[in-house]
Write a protein that holds these residues in place. Sequence first.
Motif, PDB file in Angstrom:
ATOM      1  N   UNK A   1       0.809  -1.216   0.000  1.00 33.80           N
ATOM      2  CA  UNK A   1       0.000   0.000   0.000  1.00 33.80           C
ATOM      3  C   UNK A   1       0.841   1.265   0.000  1.00 33.80           C
ATOM      4  N   UNK A   2       0.198   2.384  -0.329  1.00 31.29           N
ATOM      5  CA  UNK A   2       0.851   3.697  -0.378  1.00 31.29           C
ATOM      6  C   UNK A   2      -0.206   4.754  -0.080  1.00 31.29           C
ATOM      7  N   UNK A   3       0.061   5.632   0.898  1.00 34.08           N
ATOM      8  CA  UNK A   3      -0.995   6.582   1.222  1.00 34.08           C
ATOM      9  C   UNK A   3      -1.100   7.738   0.225  1.00 34.08           C
ATOM     10  N   UNK A   4      -0.303   7.695  -0.845  1.00 31.94           N
ATOM     11  CA  UNK A   4      -0.541   8.591  -1.982  1.00 31.94           C
ATOM     12  C   UNK A   4      -1.955   8.376  -2.522  1.00 31.94           C
ATOM     13  N   UNK A   5      -2.508   7.192  -2.267  1.00 31.12           N
ATOM     14  CA  UNK A   5      -3.871   6.887  -2.713  1.00 31.12           C
ATOM     15  C   UNK A   5      -4.891   7.857  -2.129  1.00 31.12           C
ATOM     16  N   UNK A   6      -4.607   8.403  -0.962  1.00 32.68           N
ATOM     17  CA  UNK A   6      -5.529   9.369  -0.362  1.00 32.68           C
ATOM     18  C   UNK A   6      -5.616  10.650  -1.187  1.00 32.68           C
TER      19      UNK A   6
END
Length: 398
Positions: free
Chosen positions: A335-340
């Motif tokens: 996962x990567x919180x760039x997705x937010x």
Amino acid sequence: MTKPSLQLLLPAAKAIETELIALRRQLHQNPELSLEEAETSASAARLLTKLELEVKRNIGGHGIVADLAGGRPGPLIALRADMDALPIQEESNLPFASAIPGKMHACGHDAHTAILYGAAKLLSERKDMLAGSVRFIFQPAEEINAGAQAMIEEGVLVGVDEIYGLHNLPTLPVGKAATRHGALMGSVDRFEIIITGKGGHGAIPDQCVDPIVAASAVMLSLQTAVSREISPFEPVVVTVGSFHGGASYNVIPERAELTGTVRTFSRSVQDAMPSKLQRLISRTAEAHRCQAELRYTKMVPVLVNHDEQVRLVEEAIDLIQGAENRSEAAPVLAGEDFSNYLKHVPGCFFWLGSGPAMCADQANGLYHPQFLLNEECLPIGAALLAGIVLLRLGYANA
């Protein structure tokens, strides 16, 4: 700006390669964990201030936002890098290895910070070419999936029209880049399970209710949520990462605890997992005369790239590195919180090759105590991020 002039960016980036390497090594020697990035942030802020950018600090923790106004009005494009390190003891034996025991930049966020600074420097020298503005986001706490949301809540995306980011990949040779339309990285959820029974002496289990046995059964039953309740065409992973129970070899404890993660590539599947796990956990525990509590936390959604922005990144890669150095990225459930950010504005996240030029598949991967990063990727990454902006906002010849 004419498209062929983008080819001049890589030589310009290589001209500052020594500076980028020095910055990356300074950060590598002094890693800071999530929510602790004070000195990393201060170092980046000092350099950005020298570029005469509008710099704001302590956004969403130790985050930095630096804005660059172009020569004409236009869209606001954001570029993002993460800054935090990991709780890993470094074993690389590099002359600039971590000087702090138990902390290491084993994911290359030190390189990401240097790359984004390089892009800021290249673009600040070409700001009159821009019909629009650029926002440079230096984000804390990516490793705990908290930094992006914290910065969003403090307004980092206000006015932003598009956002772009990259991540180094040691199993991709330096000089290469990889993109993907649609879902690139998985959602990240965390769960904690508490199984409560009745403790007692291990020699008289009939007078106890054993939570260890129940927790073991629960752990095995969780896999049926994937193998028997989800379509085989939907990628899902349920992993139990820790199992704690008891303190003595001959005592049945009162409780046992499991923690783990769920990864998916579909929002609908992600939304359905808590109820599936709750049913399996509670009924399995009940069958073993125990009680179960599930604490389920959704952390980040699936990272889904937007088609128009992917095409722009691909065009920049082709013009700067050559189309032969671009490939299609395989989806991964990391996962990567760039997705937010991508939930709010269109954008693209892509892989930057950081492995050895030959046999990159033999390189140590991310999170490895002997992780090595080919520093030739630093000017390439800076040129690509700057090129994306110039391709999107440029209107004059270089």
